[in-house]
Design an enzyme around this catalytic site. Sequence first.
Site, PDB file in Angstrom:
ATOM      1  N   HIS A  97      11.284 -33.557  17.991  1.00 31.73           N
ATOM      2  CA  HIS A  97      11.117 -34.072  16.633  1.00 31.73           C
ATOM      3  C   HIS A  97       9.872 -33.471  15.981  1.00 31.73           C
ATOM      4  O   HIS A  97       8.816 -33.377  16.608  1.00 31.73           O
ATOM      5  CB  HIS A  97      10.982 -35.592  16.660  1.00 31.73           C
ATOM      6  CG  HIS A  97      11.249 -36.252  15.348  1.00 31.73           C
ATOM      7  ND1 HIS A  97      10.373 -36.169  14.281  1.00 31.73           N
ATOM      8  CD2 HIS A  97      12.298 -36.995  14.918  1.00 31.73           C
ATOM      9  CE1 HIS A  97      10.871 -36.842  13.258  1.00 31.73           C
ATOM     10  NE2 HIS A  97      12.033 -37.346  13.615  1.00 31.73           N
ATOM     11  N   GLY A 118      -9.816 -37.705   3.432  1.00 29.16           N
ATOM     12  CA  GLY A 118     -10.403 -36.917   4.495  1.00 29.16           C
ATOM     13  C   GLY A 118     -10.681 -35.480   4.117  1.00 29.16           C
ATOM     14  O   GLY A 118     -10.386 -35.038   3.006  1.00 29.16           O
ATOM     15  N   LYS A 174      -9.555 -30.635   7.426  1.00 30.25           N
ATOM     16  CA  LYS A 174      -9.386 -30.286   8.838  1.00 30.25           C
ATOM     17  C   LYS A 174      -8.811 -31.495   9.566  1.00 30.25           C
ATOM     18  O   LYS A 174      -9.101 -32.645   9.227  1.00 30.25           O
ATOM     19  CB  LYS A 174     -10.715 -29.871   9.475  1.00 30.25           C
ATOM     20  CG  LYS A 174     -11.815 -30.915   9.427  1.00 30.25           C
ATOM     21  CD  LYS A 174     -13.095 -30.375  10.050  1.00 30.25           C
ATOM     22  CE  LYS A 174     -14.213 -31.429  10.017  1.00 30.25           C
ATOM     23  NZ  LYS A 174     -15.461 -30.918  10.626  1.00 30.25           N
ATOM     24  N   ILE A 175      -7.974 -31.200  10.549  1.00 29.14           N
ATOM     25  CA  ILE A 175      -7.331 -32.281  11.281  1.00 29.14           C
ATOM     26  C   ILE A 175      -8.289 -32.872  12.315  1.00 29.14           C
ATOM     27  O   ILE A 175      -9.270 -32.251  12.704  1.00 29.14           O
ATOM     28  CB  ILE A 175      -6.049 -31.802  11.985  1.00 29.14           C
ATOM     29  CG1 ILE A 175      -6.373 -30.702  13.018  1.00 29.14           C
ATOM     30  CG2 ILE A 175      -5.022 -31.315  10.970  1.00 29.14           C
ATOM     31  CD1 ILE A 175      -5.192 -30.312  13.886  1.00 29.14           C
ATOM     32  N   PRO A 184      -9.217 -33.434  15.953  1.00 28.69           N
ATOM     33  CA  PRO A 184      -8.915 -32.467  17.018  1.00 28.69           C
ATOM     34  C   PRO A 184      -7.799 -32.867  17.971  1.00 28.69           C
ATOM     35  O   PRO A 184      -7.082 -31.998  18.488  1.00 28.69           O
ATOM     36  CB  PRO A 184     -10.251 -32.314  17.751  1.00 28.69           C
ATOM     37  CG  PRO A 184     -11.091 -33.470  17.313  1.00 28.69           C
ATOM     38  CD  PRO A 184     -10.631 -33.824  15.941  1.00 28.69           C
TER      39      PRO A 184
END
Length: 299
Positions: free
Chosen positions: A82, A163, A166-167, A169
């Site tokens: 998925h 935010g 950037k994600i 981590p």
Amino acid sequence: MAKLVECIPNFSEGRNQAVIDGLADVAKSVPGCTLMDVQSDATHNRCVFTLVGSPEGIEEVAFQLCKKAAETIDMTKHEGAHPRMGATDVIPFVPTVGMTVAECVEISKRVAQRIWEELKIPSFLYEDSATSLDRVNLASVRKGQFEGMPEKLLQPEWAPDYGERKIHPTAGITAIGARMPLVAFNVNLGTSDVQVAKNIAKVIRGSSGGFKYCKAIGLLLEDRNVAQVSMNMVNYEGTPLYRVFEVIRAEAERWGVPIIGSELVGLTPAKALVDCAEYYLKIENFDYHKQVMENHLIG
């Protein structure tokens, strides 16, 4: 009248039962909400929770579940059939009793802001909460998935709604929004040829010219060696389940493949199933509101 909201968070874990049980424990620990259902799938490597509760309870449990998922799910080690982009992949809020979509939109914004401020997990707002047309469709938001998201976030049009660009981590990024009830409906085919399922998914999904309210992908259920057409029906009245089912049947016959079963993921509105019964039983002059006993008992 008491207000009730439904929340159906999807987590990127369908194989480690200890992680799923840990999330369930959190869901059960928050006052003001009830865990109605938990479904997990190893091939998808995903689990779906269905909760119903007060606006305050649901708002709190959504945050606490996202926190627990960030602590126990590492997206750098995740793989599954998925599409996904975060440990808590998506958090939808659905108006249920005494609630409006607009009120659920406000809940989604508060939860997204708290998740960023306290967990440093960025998020996109989607569906009715979306801040632009290209963020309404979850598939568009999630395109690129976890691995491609760092590069995607640097594109001018894809800054997170909450935010930095950037994600997280290990927890990735989350889609959060308000929407109307959705039916997760899958059809299993009597073949292991996943290309047949992919061909059928392309025919029926709205983005490629099929049914407006159908999102579909084809995948292989590896534990059963069965190809599946996996769908989200985002408006079961605009596109009834039986109509999609019949087209899948017709398309499968072209490939000499039978339908061997279907499944629902999570809870579904009763009317979505009653509509199927009305169609297949050819009931004349049927009135769902007047002729279904339960509607009188709970009304």
